[in-house]
Enzyme design. Sequence first.
Site, short mmCIF file in Angstrom:
data_model
loop_
_atom_site.label_atom_id
_atom_site.label_comp_id
_atom_site.label_asym_id
_atom_site.label_seq_id
_atom_site.Cartn_x
_atom_site.Cartn_y
_atom_site.Cartn_z
N HIS A 115 0.81 -1.16 -0.02
CA HIS A 115 -0.01 -0.04 -0.05
C HIS A 115 1.06 1.22 -0.10
O HIS A 115 2.03 1.29 0.46
CB HIS A 115 -0.77 0.01 1.31
CG HIS A 115 -1.85 1.04 1.33
ND1 HIS A 115 -1.64 2.43 1.63
CD2 HIS A 115 -3.26 0.71 1.47
CE1 HIS A 115 -2.98 2.94 1.92
NE2 HIS A 115 -3.94 2.10 1.52
N ASP A 192 3.54 -4.00 8.09
CA ASP A 192 2.14 -3.29 7.98
C ASP A 192 1.05 -4.39 8.14
O ASP A 192 0.82 -5.28 7.46
CB ASP A 192 2.00 -2.76 6.58
CG ASP A 192 0.57 -1.99 6.26
OD1 ASP A 192 -0.36 -2.46 7.16
OD2 ASP A 192 0.32 -1.49 5.34
#
Lengths: 403, 139
Positions: A115, A192
């Site tokens: 992302h 993440d």
Amino acid sequence: MQDFRKDFPLLVKEPTAYLDNAATAQRPQCVIDAEMDFYINHNANPLRGFYPLSVEATEIYEAAREKVRKFLNADSEKEIIFTRNTSESLNLVAYSYGLANIKAGDEIVISITEHHSNMLPWRMVAEKVGAVVKYLDCEQDGSFTKEALDAAFSEKTRLVAMAQVSNVLGRVNPVEEVIKRAHAVGAVAVIDGAQSVPHMKVDVKSLDADFFAFSGHKLFGPMGIGVLYGKEEILNKMQPFLCGGEMIDSVHRDSVKYAELPHKFEAGTVNAAGAAGLAAAIDYVERIGYDVMAERELALTKRAMEGIKKIPHIHILGSENPEDHTGIITFTIDDVHPHDVSAVLEADKIDVRAGHHCAQPLLEHLGVRSSTRASLMFYNTEEEVDALIASLASVRRRLGYAD
Amino acid sequence: MQINNFYNEILTEHNVRPEYKREMEDADLVLEGVNPSCGDDIWLKLKLDGDIIADGAFTGDGCAISQASADIMLGLIIGKKKDEALELGKKFLKMIQGTATEEEIDELEEAGALKDISHMPARVKCAVLGWRTLDEMFK
């Protein structure tokens, strides 16, 4: 089968099928209650006052931290920092750790599946200090070859950034392997967890991650509360990210002593109500159990993928195997732009995401301009999945194509 | 509004079988128009004969609305004077904002098929991309 939908007030009244759970989950009543309870019954500025109300507010906030510590199996509550969201957690690491410890000529490894939130902070660091970004490329199905890993890492690697689950492909990334490789060359690993924490038990200690970030709102918690886990010895050596109130021990005209962990990294009035909501969300998840959630999500994912595969002109990104999708199904339809796909689904009362999903470099790497994403949660139903399949089967016809 | 009816025949026809989506090597004016938020991208190309738009074409990639709208626009403006074309653009914008009169919408001919966009705020940018690019071209 237990009806979990009644736990979520929005799902009870909302007429559309909410299939955009990877963007944000819905909140159960218990989370909304916990946040409201803080404001109605315990509202005062935590960590400041000595009067009982402020002490109560502090207790609720710190109890939430302890809840998160146990949830992630961290050693100490000093390792749990509350932030606004995953992006802020990752930026904290980039600014406070990255800029201070990464030097010109060093290498930063970023998985191409990331992302933008776990990519742009590292590119910012690289640009500022003169470090080199090396992308760890995935295969078309989202997997990583040994050759790709070998090519990405070197003796110069100082940091590696990877999501535990891709927000586009839904695939679980080989973070254990990546963390081991990072440590073997003296680099830190930043994981993440935004898309993994809502779906699977995470143990930061057994992962041996140096930093691990996630958002409350994807885990049925409130928006505006996120978490950064960091190893105590690393956090201790880092300078604060933001300066201001509540992150100091003492301030004089010419000197300042910063607060101990974790408060050193929590400048300003904190989101105590959000933390209370997050604690309630963790309770909710633990009450239902990841095993129950995962089983339902897999069954729905299988049903959706099997149905979609029967429709001509639709291509699912990533693995063929529903088990590699964590409820995330991203796809393209020949000759139809995702915004038109989304508009047709919208007409059929189905909420999905269309565009590049904040992962443009991944889509480019896969040779896709943009795509549509349906993301499932345990509270979704077979009826919703069937409606998605039926609607998708009609898209090309409704856009004027013969088949 | 029922969005089901939104992708009407005029719109889908111009998207699936566009009349003016083609290369034009010897264009006098060429300009790219982009909607960064959704990735719609067109290259508008015009051939001029004095003040008159003698021919036009576009290439690009984007949603059905952006592509069909550009195609319909070219059908309307080819053969018209530059000022007439820009005037139609203003009327198109008024229609999208929901403030055009019936008469003005009639003047827009096939572009009137996009009038329901005024109920879909997220797609307005797609519909006006071609017209916005035309306007910038003559600035």
